[in-house]
Design an enzyme around this catalytic site. Structure first.
Site, PDB file in Angstrom:
ATOM      1  N   ARG A  73      -8.764   3.519   3.107  1.00  0.00           N
ATOM      2  CA  ARG A  73      -7.470   3.763   2.484  1.00  0.00           C
ATOM      3  C   ARG A  73      -7.664   4.178   1.026  1.00  0.00           C
ATOM      4  O   ARG A  73      -8.526   3.648   0.322  1.00  0.00           O
ATOM      5  CB  ARG A  73      -6.622   2.487   2.536  1.00  0.00           C
ATOM      6  N   HIS A  88       6.867  -2.642   9.756  1.00  0.00           N
ATOM      7  CA  HIS A  88       6.765  -3.965   9.137  1.00  0.00           C
ATOM      8  C   HIS A  88       7.832  -4.926   9.647  1.00  0.00           C
ATOM      9  O   HIS A  88       7.745  -6.140   9.399  1.00  0.00           O
ATOM     10  CB  HIS A  88       6.934  -3.870   7.613  1.00  0.00           C
ATOM     11  N   GLN A  96      -8.336 -12.555   3.392  1.00  0.00           N
ATOM     12  CA  GLN A  96      -7.122 -12.953   4.112  1.00  0.00           C
ATOM     13  C   GLN A  96      -7.251 -14.393   4.609  1.00  0.00           C
ATOM     14  O   GLN A  96      -6.288 -15.156   4.584  1.00  0.00           O
ATOM     15  CB  GLN A  96      -6.842 -12.004   5.277  1.00  0.00           C
ATOM     16  N   LYS A 130      -7.157   1.770  10.732  1.00  0.00           N
ATOM     17  CA  LYS A 130      -7.430   2.938   9.888  1.00  0.00           C
ATOM     18  C   LYS A 130      -8.721   3.601  10.339  1.00  0.00           C
ATOM     19  O   LYS A 130      -9.713   2.935  10.600  1.00  0.00           O
ATOM     20  CB  LYS A 130      -7.556   2.527   8.413  1.00  0.00           C
ATOM     21  N   LYS A 163       2.675   4.385  18.139  1.00  0.00           N
ATOM     22  CA  LYS A 163       3.397   3.549  17.180  1.00  0.00           C
ATOM     23  C   LYS A 163       4.788   4.094  16.936  1.00  0.00           C
ATOM     24  O   LYS A 163       4.971   5.284  16.687  1.00  0.00           O
ATOM     25  CB  LYS A 163       2.632   3.471  15.861  1.00  0.00           C
ATOM     26  N   LYS A 178       7.619   6.536  13.419  1.00  0.00           N
ATOM     27  CA  LYS A 178       7.153   7.807  12.884  1.00  0.00           C
ATOM     28  C   LYS A 178       8.075   8.925  13.373  1.00  0.00           C
ATOM     29  O   LYS A 178       8.529   8.933  14.516  1.00  0.00           O
ATOM     30  CB  LYS A 178       5.722   8.111  13.343  1.00  0.00           C
ATOM     31  N   THR A 179       8.351   9.898  12.490  1.00  0.00           N
ATOM     32  CA  THR A 179       9.130  11.077  12.853  1.00  0.00           C
ATOM     33  C   THR A 179       8.404  12.294  12.305  1.00  0.00           C
ATOM     34  O   THR A 179       7.352  12.172  11.670  1.00  0.00           O
ATOM     35  CB  THR A 179      10.547  11.026  12.245  1.00  0.00           C
ATOM     36  N   HIS A 204       8.261  -0.156   5.936  1.00  0.00           N
ATOM     37  CA  HIS A 204       8.782   0.767   6.948  1.00  0.00           C
ATOM     38  C   HIS A 204       9.095  -0.004   8.224  1.00  0.00           C
ATOM     39  O   HIS A 204       8.905  -1.231   8.303  1.00  0.00           O
ATOM     40  CB  HIS A 204       7.796   1.910   7.206  1.00  0.00           C
ATOM     41  N   ASP A 239      -2.224  -6.689  15.796  1.00  0.00           N
ATOM     42  CA  ASP A 239      -3.460  -6.041  15.346  1.00  0.00           C
ATOM     43  C   ASP A 239      -4.180  -6.875  14.278  1.00  0.00           C
ATOM     44  O   ASP A 239      -5.325  -6.580  13.923  1.00  0.00           O
ATOM     45  CB  ASP A 239      -3.174  -4.634  14.806  1.00  0.00           C
ATOM     46  N   THR A 298       0.814  -1.215   0.000  1.00  0.00           N
ATOM     47  CA  THR A 298       0.000   0.000   0.000  1.00  0.00           C
ATOM     48  C   THR A 298       0.846   1.264   0.000  1.00  0.00           C
ATOM     49  O   THR A 298       0.321   2.371   0.025  1.00  0.00           O
ATOM     50  CB  THR A 298      -0.934   0.013   1.228  1.00  0.00           C
TER      51      THR A 298
END
Length: 413
Positions: free
Chosen positions: A86, A48, A172, A82, A228, A231-232, A45, A193, A40
């Site tokens: 998306r 993952h 899935q 989410k 989480k 992230k920056t 990142h 999750d 996606t």
């Protein structure tokens, strides 16, 4: 040491189904596990990495892995985590991303021998399904009442959940069923999750095939405040070095919270347990030594030993005060044709052109807060200018953004 024992020792297990049965299952032969990654975005990142490292540990324990790229499920979109639907990408974009993911995963997992690991794309079978036959055969095995209790669905009901996304759990689940039939895959690994989605697949295999199937989840990568990780201010910490340079990747782990050091060393290094606990027990100034080890190990894991060593040396030069000359920092280049005519250029403009700031407003805010320096001279005005000649020098201009972010600003050759 077996897979479950290693994962428990390193704090990498969240939930396991049928644990005693799974232990016996693993002890009786080589088993196949899979984890799925929906393309996606253009890159994987940091978030993952735990499922990827779970597959790595599985393979190190002597078992076989399947990396499942979600070329099909990405066309639907997973509602998990989410708040809104998306944005959908087209099939060509998703396919290109999937190929990029495959290359990114190669350093972590051995795909050279199909008996050890393979990469599959669920578009190969999901796109072939016929809607009514699929509904008749598999829809009867899913209770809508139960699906509505899944956290991934429940959290979206208030804002609205499309029927498209509601199908994700069934697709899935079908992946697990398909892999079980075609590849004798009996275990699904994933982030915690994904628990509800994973249970659906496990139960489908057990119900339709009357065979053993298991789910193993890994903890989510979160800070002590429950936010989480990965992230920056610039966004996600990407695996792709073109999106997050190895030095920035190193600095991300170098600057994590003190109380996250031990946990991250368990996750992102192969250091022995005793050494991780020793480093994690350091306090005050000494914890910085442990953070440097963590940053090096994590960068080595993702980008290789050479890049990790370069990042460590660069960081040491920067934060030792640059003794013996201007310290080395990752380059940020600006193209000459993008500069306006003249001998001077706006500091704000050139830093945005070089990608050091995402926007002019972001640059101005940092200047107003006293957080920007050029060659150790603080920039005090949002209208400050910089001589273009300084960009043409071999050493360039050292840009300090905030307390710990450095770049060498140069004109591209």
């Amino acid at each position: 040491m077996g897979f479950l024992e290693t994962m428990q020792e390193r704090g990498m297990l969240a939930q396991v189904t049928h644990e005693d049965e799974l232990r016996a299952h693993l002890a009786s032969g080589v088993r196949t596990a899979y984890a799925g990654f929906d393309p996606t975005a253009d890159s994987l990142h940091v978030g993952h990495l735990l499922p990827v490292l779970g597959l790595r540990r599985w393979q190190q324990a002597g078992h076989r892995v399947i990396v499942l790229l979600g070329g099909g499920t990405a066309l639907v979109g997973d509602p998990t985590g989410k708040t809104d639907m998306r944005q959908m990408a087209d099939a060509e974009t998703i396919s290109a991303r999937a190929e990029h993911f495959k290359k990114q995963l190669a350093p972590f997992i051995d795909f050279k021998d199909p008996k050890k690991g393979i990469v599959l794309n669920n578009a190969d079978w999901l796109l072939q399904l016929q809607y009514l036959p699929f509904l008749r055969e598999f829809g009867v095995h899913f209770s809508v009442n139960r699906m509505l209790t899944a956290e991934s669905v429940r959290l979206r009901l208030e804002k609205g959940l499309s029927f498209l996304e509601f199908n994700y759990m069934i697709l899935q689940s079908y992946d697990f069923y398909h892999l079980n039939k075609q590849e004798d895959c009996s275990v699904q690994l994933g982030g915690d999750d994904q628990w509800s989605n994973m249970l659906g697949g496990m139960e489908l295999v057990r119900r339709k095939e009357q065979k053993q199937a298991f789910c193993v989840t890994l903890p989510l990568l979160v800070t002590s405040e429950g936010k989480k990780m990965g992230k920056t201010e610039k966004g996600a910490v990407w695996i792709d070095p073109n999106l997050t340079p190895p030095f920035d990747f190193f600095q991300y782990f170098r600057n994590i919270d003190d109380n996250m050091v031990e946990q991250c060393l368990f996750y992102f290094s192969d250091l022995p347990v005793a050494e991780v606990k020793r480093l994690g027990a350091l306090r005050d100034r000494e914890i910085n030594d442990a953070k440097i080890v963590l940053a090096y190990e994590a960068t080595k894991l993702v980008h290789g030993e050479e890049e990790a060593s370069k990042a460590r040396t660069m960081a040491a030069g920067l934060f030792a005060g640059g003794a013996g000359g201007k310290p080395e920092a990752p380059e940020a280049l600006v193209v000459a044709k993008d500069l306006p005519p003249g001998d001077e250029v706006s500091v704000v403009d050139v830093l945005v052109l070089a990608g050091i700031f995402a926007s002019k407003s972001e640059a101005r805010r940092l200047i107003e807060g006293g957080g920007l320096s050029l060659d150790n001279d603080k920039v005090t005005s949002t209208t400050a200018t910089l001589a273009v000649a300084r960009l043409k020098t071999e050493e360039g201009v050292l840009v300090r953004k905030g307390k710990k972010s450095y770049h060498t600003l140069k004109l591209a050759k």
